[in-house]
Design a protein around this motif. Sequence first.
Motif, short mmCIF file in Angstrom:
data_model
loop_
_atom_site.label_atom_id
_atom_site.label_comp_id
_atom_site.label_asym_id
_atom_site.label_seq_id
_atom_site.Cartn_x
_atom_site.Cartn_y
_atom_site.Cartn_z
N GLU A 317 0.59 -23.31 1.35
CA GLU A 317 0.49 -21.87 1.01
C GLU A 317 -0.68 -21.22 1.00
O GLU A 317 -0.83 -20.06 1.11
CB GLU A 317 1.07 -22.21 -0.64
CG GLU A 317 2.41 -22.37 -0.90
CD GLU A 317 2.80 -22.87 -2.08
OE1 GLU A 317 2.11 -23.03 -2.76
OE2 GLU A 317 4.16 -22.67 -2.48
N ALA A 318 -1.77 -22.01 0.79
CA ALA A 318 -3.33 -21.44 1.10
C ALA A 318 -3.31 -20.79 2.52
O ALA A 318 -3.87 -19.85 2.39
CB ALA A 318 -4.42 -22.23 0.59
N ALA A 319 -2.94 -21.56 3.41
CA ALA A 319 -3.03 -20.99 4.90
C ALA A 319 -2.04 -20.06 4.97
O ALA A 319 -2.54 -19.24 5.80
CB ALA A 319 -2.48 -22.40 5.77
N LEU A 320 -0.87 -20.00 4.50
CA LEU A 320 -0.05 -18.81 4.49
C LEU A 320 -0.50 -17.64 4.10
O LEU A 320 -0.71 -16.51 4.79
CB LEU A 320 1.21 -18.95 3.69
CG LEU A 320 2.68 -18.03 4.05
CD1 LEU A 320 2.87 -18.21 5.32
CD2 LEU A 320 3.56 -18.43 2.94
N PRO A 338 -1.36 -24.22 11.36
CA PRO A 338 -2.83 -23.71 11.00
C PRO A 338 -3.73 -24.52 9.75
O PRO A 338 -4.64 -24.79 9.88
CB PRO A 338 -2.63 -22.34 10.52
CG PRO A 338 -1.30 -21.85 11.21
CD PRO A 338 -0.53 -23.28 10.94
N ALA A 339 -2.63 -24.95 8.59
CA ALA A 339 -3.34 -25.66 7.70
C ALA A 339 -3.84 -26.92 8.36
O ALA A 339 -4.83 -27.51 7.74
CB ALA A 339 -2.38 -25.98 6.68
N ALA A 340 -3.13 -27.39 9.21
CA ALA A 340 -3.42 -28.74 9.74
C ALA A 340 -4.76 -28.84 10.48
O ALA A 340 -5.63 -29.61 10.65
CB ALA A 340 -2.35 -29.35 10.46
N VAL A 341 -5.04 -27.53 11.04
CA VAL A 341 -6.41 -27.32 11.76
C VAL A 341 -7.50 -27.78 10.80
O VAL A 341 -8.28 -28.55 11.26
CB VAL A 341 -6.46 -25.97 12.51
CG1 VAL A 341 -7.81 -25.89 13.13
CG2 VAL A 341 -5.47 -26.08 13.47
N GLU A 342 -7.34 -27.09 9.85
CA GLU A 342 -8.55 -27.45 8.64
C GLU A 342 -8.70 -28.74 8.42
O GLU A 342 -9.70 -29.38 8.32
CB GLU A 342 -8.19 -26.32 7.56
CG GLU A 342 -8.49 -25.03 7.96
CD GLU A 342 -7.71 -24.27 6.64
OE1 GLU A 342 -7.29 -24.72 5.61
OE2 GLU A 342 -7.66 -22.77 7.01
N ARG A 343 -7.46 -29.55 8.10
CA ARG A 343 -7.35 -30.84 7.55
C ARG A 343 -7.92 -31.78 8.60
O ARG A 343 -8.91 -32.51 8.50
CB ARG A 343 -6.27 -31.28 7.26
CG ARG A 343 -6.00 -32.52 6.70
CD ARG A 343 -6.83 -32.76 5.15
NE ARG A 343 -6.70 -34.26 4.86
CZ ARG A 343 -7.68 -34.82 4.31
NH1 ARG A 343 -8.75 -34.33 4.36
NH2 ARG A 343 -7.60 -36.18 4.11
N VAL A 356 -8.57 -25.34 20.75
CA VAL A 356 -7.14 -25.62 20.11
C VAL A 356 -6.03 -24.65 20.27
O VAL A 356 -6.38 -23.41 19.81
CB VAL A 356 -7.41 -26.04 18.68
CG1 VAL A 356 -6.14 -26.72 17.95
CG2 VAL A 356 -8.66 -27.03 18.54
N VAL A 357 -4.97 -24.85 20.52
CA VAL A 357 -3.92 -23.94 20.46
C VAL A 357 -2.84 -24.33 19.39
O VAL A 357 -2.52 -25.48 19.26
CB VAL A 357 -3.03 -23.79 21.97
CG1 VAL A 357 -1.81 -22.91 21.79
CG2 VAL A 357 -4.07 -23.22 22.95
N VAL A 358 -2.64 -23.34 18.56
CA VAL A 358 -1.73 -23.56 17.36
C VAL A 358 -0.56 -22.42 17.56
O VAL A 358 -0.69 -21.24 17.65
CB VAL A 358 -2.36 -23.07 16.10
CG1 VAL A 358 -1.27 -23.65 14.84
CG2 VAL A 358 -3.71 -24.15 16.01
N PRO A 359 0.94 -23.16 17.61
CA PRO A 359 2.06 -22.06 17.63
C PRO A 359 2.16 -21.62 16.22
O PRO A 359 2.07 -22.48 15.32
CB PRO A 359 3.08 -23.04 18.09
CG PRO A 359 2.72 -24.36 17.59
CD PRO A 359 1.43 -24.50 17.56
N LEU A 360 2.48 -20.32 16.01
CA LEU A 360 2.92 -19.63 14.86
C LEU A 360 4.37 -19.49 15.01
O LEU A 360 4.96 -18.68 15.63
CB LEU A 360 2.26 -18.40 14.55
CG LEU A 360 0.78 -18.68 14.34
CD1 LEU A 360 0.28 -17.23 13.99
CD2 LEU A 360 0.38 -19.62 13.30
#
Length: 368
Positions: A317-320, A338-343, A356-360
């Motif tokens: 929810e914070a990442a959202l 995206p939340a996982a990138v931080e973790r 890093v590439v992250v799909p939305l």
Amino acid sequence: MASPLSCPACGAEYAPGPDEPWRCSCGAPLELAADPPPNSPQGRTVDPGEGLWTFEEWLPVRRRVSLGEGFTPLVSAGERWGEAVGFKLEYVFPTGSFKDRGATTTLSRAAELGVKRVIEDSSGNAGAAIATYAARAGIDAEIYVPAGVKASKLSAIERAGARPVRVEGGRAAVTEACLEAVERGEGWYASHAWNPAFYAGTSTFAFEIAAQRGWSVPDAVVCPVGHGTLLLGAYRGFRALYNAGITDRLPRLLGVQSEAAAPIAEAIGGDERDQSADATTVADGIRIEAPARHAEIVEAVEVTNGDAIALDDGRIEAALDRLHRGGFYVEPTSAVAPAAVERYRELGVVEPGADVVVPLTGSGLKGE
Ligand SMILES: [Zn+2]
């Protein structure tokens, strides 16, 4: 002629047709026997105006049931995530999610086989995608959904003229009811979990990333994992490019799940997790207890020196919130990666400057 099906586990082959089996008699998922490898991109033109069909000669289907999908933007994530992170805007698709990648190739194969009716089970996005592409193909569709499916997702299915079948009792019960209909011969199983044509479509995710980067690959790709349709598509696509000598390495595939359903994170990481059978999550799109291709997902993570973790709703929810404030209007499940990138940075799995590439994966217009 349409590609036959083959079983990588036992070697069985099956002729293509509207009555072809949805899995091998040995129980394993089937593959398309005639899957053309990518050829050199040197001298060939990649035309983003063609969408993902600019890679048509690399796809194992001979028809094109298309709504102009694919070649989604790859943009900088901005300062909130760091300039080395690229967001691939997979919510920029006709039905607002990456599932259209698989739906376009799956319905193309259905049309090629002369299928009269497709059947699918879904928590929402895959169902909307299959219903929409079935409408485009002029093929009847029946979509099994959880009784509590979001109204916006149900509406997308109904408005495309497909018949939704609402099933009480959780996601696994939906699949069970759907498989009973398939076994009764009511239609061809256009499953995003089982149908190999779907993965041919999601592999274009990797082709696009490589093409958008001048035929190079990032250090890592972070994928949300339910049935693993995007992570496996990425793996297959990047592996095909690497095997063809087009790219020089495989990116690390970093999976992420919600703590409400984390079979892959448990298989990979083995870390203790407080998990209950009736746990709910804001990330309903990836809540899958038993992915059909579990073994292949684990292999994809291990072969690429990747990893898999599970996150709680607080982080998601914070990442959202941060995504929305950064201009990315996505649905809650899209915030998981995206939340996982931080973790992953906190865990030291991803270095601060790593590429890093992250799909939305899905649009905020689908509702929360
Ligand atoms: Zn088999």
